[in-house]
Design a protein around this motif. Structure first.
Motif, PDB file in Angstrom:
ATOM      1  N   PRO A 110     -33.819  41.111 -29.181  1.00 53.74           N
ATOM      2  CA  PRO A 110     -34.253  42.425 -29.664  1.00 53.74           C
ATOM      3  C   PRO A 110     -35.413  42.340 -30.653  1.00 53.74           C
ATOM      4  O   PRO A 110     -36.021  43.348 -30.993  1.00 53.74           O
ATOM      5  CB  PRO A 110     -32.994  42.965 -30.346  1.00 53.74           C
ATOM      6  N   ILE A 121     -25.294  50.982 -27.744  1.00 56.33           N
ATOM      7  CA  ILE A 121     -25.891  51.500 -26.511  1.00 56.33           C
ATOM      8  C   ILE A 121     -25.069  51.055 -25.302  1.00 56.33           C
ATOM      9  O   ILE A 121     -24.742  49.867 -25.164  1.00 56.33           O
ATOM     10  CB  ILE A 121     -27.346  50.990 -26.356  1.00 56.33           C
ATOM     11  N   VAL A 132     -27.281  56.048 -25.931  1.00 54.70           N
ATOM     12  CA  VAL A 132     -26.718  55.784 -27.253  1.00 54.70           C
ATOM     13  C   VAL A 132     -25.338  56.447 -27.338  1.00 54.70           C
ATOM     14  O   VAL A 132     -25.218  57.669 -27.183  1.00 54.70           O
ATOM     15  CB  VAL A 132     -27.629  56.336 -28.361  1.00 54.70           C
ATOM     16  N   ILE A 154     -35.534  51.287 -31.750  1.00 56.53           N
ATOM     17  CA  ILE A 154     -34.387  52.152 -32.047  1.00 56.53           C
ATOM     18  C   ILE A 154     -34.025  52.154 -33.528  1.00 56.53           C
ATOM     19  O   ILE A 154     -33.176  52.916 -33.971  1.00 56.53           O
ATOM     20  CB  ILE A 154     -33.154  51.718 -31.219  1.00 56.53           C
ATOM     21  N   ALA A 161     -34.376  48.075 -28.150  1.00 54.52           N
ATOM     22  CA  ALA A 161     -33.244  48.119 -27.231  1.00 54.52           C
ATOM     23  C   ALA A 161     -33.488  47.039 -26.178  1.00 54.52           C
ATOM     24  O   ALA A 161     -34.577  46.967 -25.606  1.00 54.52           O
ATOM     25  CB  ALA A 161     -33.146  49.484 -26.575  1.00 54.52           C
ATOM     26  N   HIS A 216     -25.213  50.453 -21.463  1.00 55.30           N
ATOM     27  CA  HIS A 216     -26.277  50.236 -20.480  1.00 55.30           C
ATOM     28  C   HIS A 216     -25.866  50.634 -19.065  1.00 55.30           C
ATOM     29  O   HIS A 216     -26.696  51.046 -18.265  1.00 55.30           O
ATOM     30  CB  HIS A 216     -26.722  48.782 -20.522  1.00 55.30           C
ATOM     31  N   GLN A 250     -35.753  50.231 -22.159  1.00 54.96           N
ATOM     32  CA  GLN A 250     -35.885  48.833 -22.561  1.00 54.96           C
ATOM     33  C   GLN A 250     -37.151  48.637 -23.384  1.00 54.96           C
ATOM     34  O   GLN A 250     -38.226  49.078 -23.009  1.00 54.96           O
ATOM     35  CB  GLN A 250     -35.940  47.936 -21.325  1.00 54.96           C
ATOM     36  N   THR A 281     -26.010  51.022 -34.395  1.00 52.28           N
ATOM     37  CA  THR A 281     -26.270  51.736 -33.143  1.00 52.28           C
ATOM     38  C   THR A 281     -25.584  50.983 -32.007  1.00 52.28           C
ATOM     39  O   THR A 281     -25.663  49.758 -31.940  1.00 52.28           O
ATOM     40  CB  THR A 281     -27.780  51.825 -32.854  1.00 52.28           C
ATOM     41  N   TYR A 333     -26.100  47.041 -32.514  1.00 53.69           N
ATOM     42  CA  TYR A 333     -27.136  46.603 -33.439  1.00 53.69           C
ATOM     43  C   TYR A 333     -26.730  47.040 -34.853  1.00 53.69           C
ATOM     44  O   TYR A 333     -26.675  48.241 -35.135  1.00 53.69           O
ATOM     45  CB  TYR A 333     -28.487  47.221 -33.069  1.00 53.69           C
TER      46      TYR A 333
END
Length: 406
Positions: free
Chosen positions: A254, A317, A301, A347, A295, A319, A343, A315, A327
């Protein structure tokens, strides 16, 4: 009142009048200076210069300001703007980009060139005082190939710069492999690398680097390669040696060009600052506070806010139905619950909120609800090259593979 006193009074009264007259005379013939931001090209000054001059767009400049610097009156500038607008909107100027104004032998303006970006330039011209004509041309560079080869000593960035590589090219090379190598964690002393990139010239003078055409990175015993290819439909991408796009479902990291303070582990991690031990089923990326967090893949999210379990600003996410990422310890969150992200999208920013001993990003990846080591997860390959381009790609591939052989 005697004559002597009267004379003194008259002299005193005349001094301001004399100063005013002198000042007014001086201002009636001011010395003309070149306007700021204007650079003459092979000539002195702006008027009667058969070679022309250039103006670099500065912060706050709009086209009317540039025109004023070029001694173009307001009415003519507006007419010029309207004539060009169907081809390119001169309201869209970029700081640092350059205008080149060319004059004829009589010092009359006959051509304006604006570099839109590294690939295109706007040409505005006229003949015999007729209406202005405009077009956008692809910049025709003279291309030479340059090879950078070396062994890792420190970071890839440092090593490649020592070999004479341009900074932009090193980043481009790393980005072409960022789906298969985590440059914050995977590299080790002695790794070998080799890549070829374009050097762009105009009129025999070096201007800037171009694309990375091919690259190889030997990480231990594992070889990673990427090859630039432009398809028959005009698109372009980087592909691996099997003809699959290097872009995969997830980025390997990331953050870019950072190091990992704590590798993945299922053991306990003791946090001295808080006097407690935690399960550390994640990867920590040490980075300066404020470093952008990307991300690693497309998704939605499902959580964004303050964590009650020590993660600080966090955060999460989702997918797809299988993978999700988390994160933690962010200084600031830029997304909201329910928002769809792509991607590479930023974020949030690295911070040290929650149970944290310093600025870093805590990344977790889970598969079917179970935390996994993202470095060991085998993902499907990227999209294969179109069948219509396969034969031509294979020819290009063979040439480039020989050039980047380590």
């Amino acid at each position: 009142m005697n004559r002597k006193k009267l004379y003194i009074i008259l002299v005193v009264l005349m001094i301001p009048i004399s100063v005013f007259i002198f000042k007014d005379e001086a201002n009636s013939n001011p010395i003309k200076e070149a306007k700021p931001g204007v650079v003459a090209v092979k000539g002195e000054g702006l008027k009667n210069n058969a070679n022309g001059f250039k103006i670099i767009v500065e912060e706050g400049d709009v086209f009317s300001v540039v025109a004023l610097k070029a001694n173009i009156d307001e009415k003519s500038a507006l007419n010029l703007y309207e004539k060009v607008k169907p081809i390119y909107d001169l309201a869209d100027l970029k700081i640092g980009h350059e205008f080149l104004f060319n004059n004829d032998e009589n010092g009359n303006l006959v051509k304006i060139i604006y570099n839109i970006d590294d690939e295109r330039e706007l040409i505005i011209s006229r003949e015999n005082n007729e209406d202005w004509q405009s077009a956008i041309n692809t910049i025709d560079y003279e291309i030479m190939e340059k090879v950078i080869e070396g062994q890792l000593n420190g970071s890839l960035y440092e090593s490649a710069l020592k070999q004479g590589a341009d900074e932009k090219v090193v980043i481009q090379f790393a980005e072409s492999l960022e789906y298969s190598i985590d440059f914050a964690n995977d590299p080790r002393e002695g790794d070998k690398y080799k890549f070829i990139y374009e050097e762009r010239y105009r009129d025999g003078k070096y201007v800037m680097p171009g694309r990375v055409l091919a690259g190889a990175y030997l990480n231990g015993e594992k070889l990673h390669q990427s090859f630039y290819y432009k398809t028959s439909t005009g698109g372009y991408d980087y592909y691996d040696e099997n003809g699959n796009a290097v872009q995969k479902k997830f980025l390997r990291a990331p953050l870019s060009f950072r190091y990992i303070s704590s590798p993945f582990t299922l053991g306990k991690r003791y946090v001295d600052k808080f006097g407690l031990a935690t399960k550390h089923q994640a990867v920590d990326y040490v980075a300066s506070a404020g470093t952008p967090i990307r991300a690693v893949g497309d998704g939605v999210v499902v959580s964004a806010g303050w964590s009650t379990v020590g993660y600080g600003n966090m955060t999460k996410i989702k997918h797809d139905g299988v993978y999700s990422t988390l994160y933690a310890h962010q200084s600031k969150i830029l997304v909201k619950k329910g928002e769809r992200v792509s991607q590479g999208q930023v974020i949030g920013y690295v911070g040290s909120t929650g149970f944290s001993t310093g600025p870093h990003l805590h990344l977790e990846m889970s598969k079917n609800g179970v935390n996994i080591n993202p470095a060991k997860e085998i993902l499907p390959p990227g999209k294969p090259i179109d069948a219509n381009d396969r034969n031509d790609f294979n020819k290009t591939l063979q040439i480039m593979k020989d050039k980047i052989k380590i």
